[in-house]
Write a protein that holds these residues in place. Structure first.
Motif, PDB file in Angstrom:
ATOM      1  N   LEU A  38       1.013  -1.118  -0.015  1.00  0.00           N
ATOM      2  CA  LEU A  38      -0.089   0.044   0.011  1.00  0.00           C
ATOM      3  C   LEU A  38       0.893   1.092  -0.098  1.00  0.00           C
ATOM      4  O   LEU A  38       0.547   2.274  -0.513  1.00  0.00           O
ATOM      5  CB  LEU A  38      -1.032  -0.134   1.131  1.00  0.00           C
ATOM      6  CG  LEU A  38      -2.297  -0.559   0.916  1.00  0.00           C
ATOM      7  CD1 LEU A  38      -2.890  -0.598   2.378  1.00  0.00           C
ATOM      8  CD2 LEU A  38      -3.039  -0.006  -0.020  1.00  0.00           C
ATOM      9  N   LYS A  39       1.859   1.042   0.659  1.00  0.00           N
ATOM     10  CA  LYS A  39       2.754   2.385   0.770  1.00  0.00           C
ATOM     11  C   LYS A  39       3.329   2.662  -0.670  1.00  0.00           C
ATOM     12  O   LYS A  39       3.558   4.149  -1.009  1.00  0.00           O
ATOM     13  CB  LYS A  39       4.152   2.047   1.806  1.00  0.00           C
ATOM     14  CG  LYS A  39       5.016   3.318   2.037  1.00  0.00           C
ATOM     15  CD  LYS A  39       5.994   3.148   2.983  1.00  0.00           C
ATOM     16  CE  LYS A  39       6.874   4.033   3.205  1.00  0.00           C
ATOM     17  NZ  LYS A  39       7.867   4.459   2.181  1.00  0.00           N
ATOM     18  N   HIS A  40       3.980   1.831  -1.496  1.00  0.00           N
ATOM     19  CA  HIS A  40       4.152   2.173  -2.694  1.00  0.00           C
ATOM     20  C   HIS A  40       3.123   2.643  -3.544  1.00  0.00           C
ATOM     21  O   HIS A  40       3.394   3.594  -4.296  1.00  0.00           O
ATOM     22  CB  HIS A  40       4.792   0.798  -3.210  1.00  0.00           C
ATOM     23  CG  HIS A  40       5.056   0.949  -4.798  1.00  0.00           C
ATOM     24  ND1 HIS A  40       6.035   1.620  -5.444  1.00  0.00           N
ATOM     25  CD2 HIS A  40       4.478   0.264  -6.020  1.00  0.00           C
ATOM     26  CE1 HIS A  40       6.002   1.518  -6.698  1.00  0.00           C
ATOM     27  NE2 HIS A  40       5.038   0.728  -7.014  1.00  0.00           N
ATOM     28  N   LEU A  41       1.740   2.134  -3.333  1.00  0.00           N
ATOM     29  CA  LEU A  41       0.856   2.770  -4.293  1.00  0.00           C
ATOM     30  C   LEU A  41       0.566   4.194  -3.864  1.00  0.00           C
ATOM     31  O   LEU A  41       0.098   5.031  -4.735  1.00  0.00           O
ATOM     32  CB  LEU A  41      -0.418   1.808  -4.046  1.00  0.00           C
ATOM     33  CG  LEU A  41      -0.407   0.248  -4.839  1.00  0.00           C
ATOM     34  CD1 LEU A  41      -1.800  -0.452  -4.539  1.00  0.00           C
ATOM     35  CD2 LEU A  41       0.021   0.461  -6.168  1.00  0.00           C
ATOM     36  N   LYS A  42       0.391   4.327  -2.680  1.00  0.00           N
ATOM     37  CA  LYS A  42       0.237   5.666  -1.946  1.00  0.00           C
ATOM     38  C   LYS A  42       1.256   6.701  -2.314  1.00  0.00           C
ATOM     39  O   LYS A  42       0.991   7.986  -2.808  1.00  0.00           O
ATOM     40  CB  LYS A  42      -0.024   5.685  -0.540  1.00  0.00           C
ATOM     41  CG  LYS A  42      -0.393   6.793   0.021  1.00  0.00           C
ATOM     42  CD  LYS A  42      -0.403   6.671   1.632  1.00  0.00           C
ATOM     43  CE  LYS A  42      -1.016   8.118   2.100  1.00  0.00           C
ATOM     44  NZ  LYS A  42      -1.363   7.851   3.551  1.00  0.00           N
ATOM     45  N   GLU A  43       2.532   6.472  -2.350  1.00  0.00           N
ATOM     46  CA  GLU A  43       3.529   7.591  -2.322  1.00  0.00           C
ATOM     47  C   GLU A  43       4.340   7.494  -3.604  1.00  0.00           C
ATOM     48  O   GLU A  43       4.835   8.702  -3.878  1.00  0.00           O
ATOM     49  CB  GLU A  43       4.611   7.255  -1.044  1.00  0.00           C
ATOM     50  CG  GLU A  43       3.955   7.241   0.330  1.00  0.00           C
ATOM     51  CD  GLU A  43       4.863   7.072   1.352  1.00  0.00           C
ATOM     52  OE1 GLU A  43       6.063   6.697   1.215  1.00  0.00           O
ATOM     53  OE2 GLU A  43       4.540   7.215   2.554  1.00  0.00           O
ATOM     54  N   ASP A  44       4.353   6.443  -4.254  1.00  0.00           N
ATOM     55  CA  ASP A  44       5.101   6.466  -5.761  1.00  0.00           C
ATOM     56  C   ASP A  44       4.590   6.280  -6.647  1.00  0.00           C
ATOM     57  O   ASP A  44       5.281   6.534  -7.910  1.00  0.00           O
ATOM     58  CB  ASP A  44       6.075   4.916  -5.358  1.00  0.00           C
ATOM     59  CG  ASP A  44       6.967   4.886  -4.314  1.00  0.00           C
ATOM     60  OD1 ASP A  44       7.364   6.093  -3.595  1.00  0.00           O
ATOM     61  OD2 ASP A  44       7.033   3.968  -3.673  1.00  0.00           O
ATOM     62  N   CYS A  45       3.106   6.206  -6.822  1.00  0.00           N
ATOM     63  CA  CYS A  45       2.420   6.125  -8.031  1.00  0.00           C
ATOM     64  C   CYS A  45       1.480   7.305  -8.464  1.00  0.00           C
ATOM     65  O   CYS A  45       0.879   7.785  -7.334  1.00  0.00           O
ATOM     66  CB  CYS A  45       1.240   4.881  -7.950  1.00  0.00           C
ATOM     67  SG  CYS A  45       2.343   3.388  -7.912  1.00  0.00           S
TER      68      CYS A  45
END
Length: 328
Positions: A38-45
């Motif tokens: 979830l962190k990747h989807l929230k912060e990197d995408c």
């Protein structure tokens, strides 16, 4: 048409995690997907928009995070695990300042990315059952694909798929019944998701689903019946559409049917027995295992179809009714 019947029970009990044998590398869906959090989807995408009015779409992060909140609210007695997330069809980009810069020289801060397709699973690991000797865990999940949205238009309702069912902990196969799946969730805001999930979960008959899966273990196909079934499945795939509509639908493709045949001989958990017979429960799991190679877009539909197909075979064997896929 003859069927072998055995007795089996659904046992409601809590199972220690150490008693569950699970493939370390297996996931509920594989195909061409990668695992993210979830962190990747929230912060990197980045988030795609509707091009005519520049209105934002509902992001994968919003979808999964809202579903996680709903699950915690609807199932307060259980402690859901963090969502398992699989994505595919990566769309890469770059910031304006990096225009013309060679790809090998791009800095991480100059790259952008989002994923066209996303699937997730939230496991309620305290809600366990034992069916036909296999540990099953109640699970909730969903699918989103931007390919099903017209991003060249103005903002409109967006399409999602959600499900509730079980995951077989022996092999992480999903077991989804018809009443536990909706592929027509259309919402204009993320807050509308809660209503649709509540409606789906309230209509899901958990006891019936478990009973139908338990019934699968009572009926067996011998080698000749299995070979006939596989042959008819291959014929079905080449019938005219009008002829297919007269028969029980079957959605797995040729490559997946090949996997089923291979695992009929070699699967450590669900292959044929020493008498060359295979239970419908084992065959069902060979279908759902093969289905893991399906793309995110049609994985859930094929999973539900496998459940319906096996139950149609079970009905024919139980009631000695003709079935086009079985020998007379």
């Amino acid at each position: 048409m003859q069927a072998t019947v055995v007795n089996s029970n659904v046992n409601n009990q809590i199972i220690d995690e150490t008693e569950v044998i699970q493939k370390a590398s297996s996931s509920f869906i594989e195909a061409n997907t990668i695992k993210v959090n979830l962190k990747h989807l929230k912060e990197d995408c980045i988030i795609p928009v509707f091009s005519k009015d520049n209105e934002s779409t509902i992001s994968h992060f919003q979808f999964i995070n809202k579903a996680f909140e709903v699950v915690k609210d609807l199932f307060p007695d259980f402690n859901p695990k963090e969502p398992e997330i699989r994505v595919s069809h990566e769309i890469k980009g770059r910031v304006p300042s990096a225009i013309g810069k060679p790809a090998k020289e791009l800095l991480e801060a100059e790259k952008t990315v989002y994923y066209e397709r996303c699937a997730f699973l939230i496991e309620l690991h305290q809600a366990k059952e034992v069916v036909n000797g296999n540990a099953l865990t109640l699970s909730v999940g969903g699918v989103r694909s931007y390919s099903q949205e017209n991003l060249y238009s103005k903002k409109s309702v967006e399409k999602f798929k959600i499900f509730i069912g079980y995951q077989n902990k022996v092999c992480t196969n999903l077991c989804i019944a018809t009443d536990g799946f909706s592929n027509e969730v259309r919402i204009s805001s993320i807050n509308e998701l809660q209503t649709d999930m509540c409606n789906l979960f309230s209509n899901y008959d958990r006891i019936k689903h478990l009973g139908m899966m338990e019934r699968m273990s009572r009926y067996f196909l011998d080698e000749e019946q299995f070979a006939h079934l596989i042959g008819k499945i291959r014929i079905y795939q080449h019938l005219e559409k009008s002829d297919q509509r007269l028969k029980q639908p079957f959605l797995l493709n040729d490559g997946q049917v090949n996997s089923v045949v291979r695992d009929y001989f070699n699967c450590p958990n669900f292959s044929r027995d020493t008498n060359k017979n295979i239970s419908l429960w084992s065959l069902y799991n060979l279908f759902t295992e093969a289905n893991k190679s399906s793309y995110i877009d049609n994985n859930l539909e094929r999973n539900v179809n496998a459940y319906e197909f096996i139950n149609s075979i079970a009905y024919s064997l139980q009631n000695e009714q003709p079935n086009w896929f079985l020998p007379l």
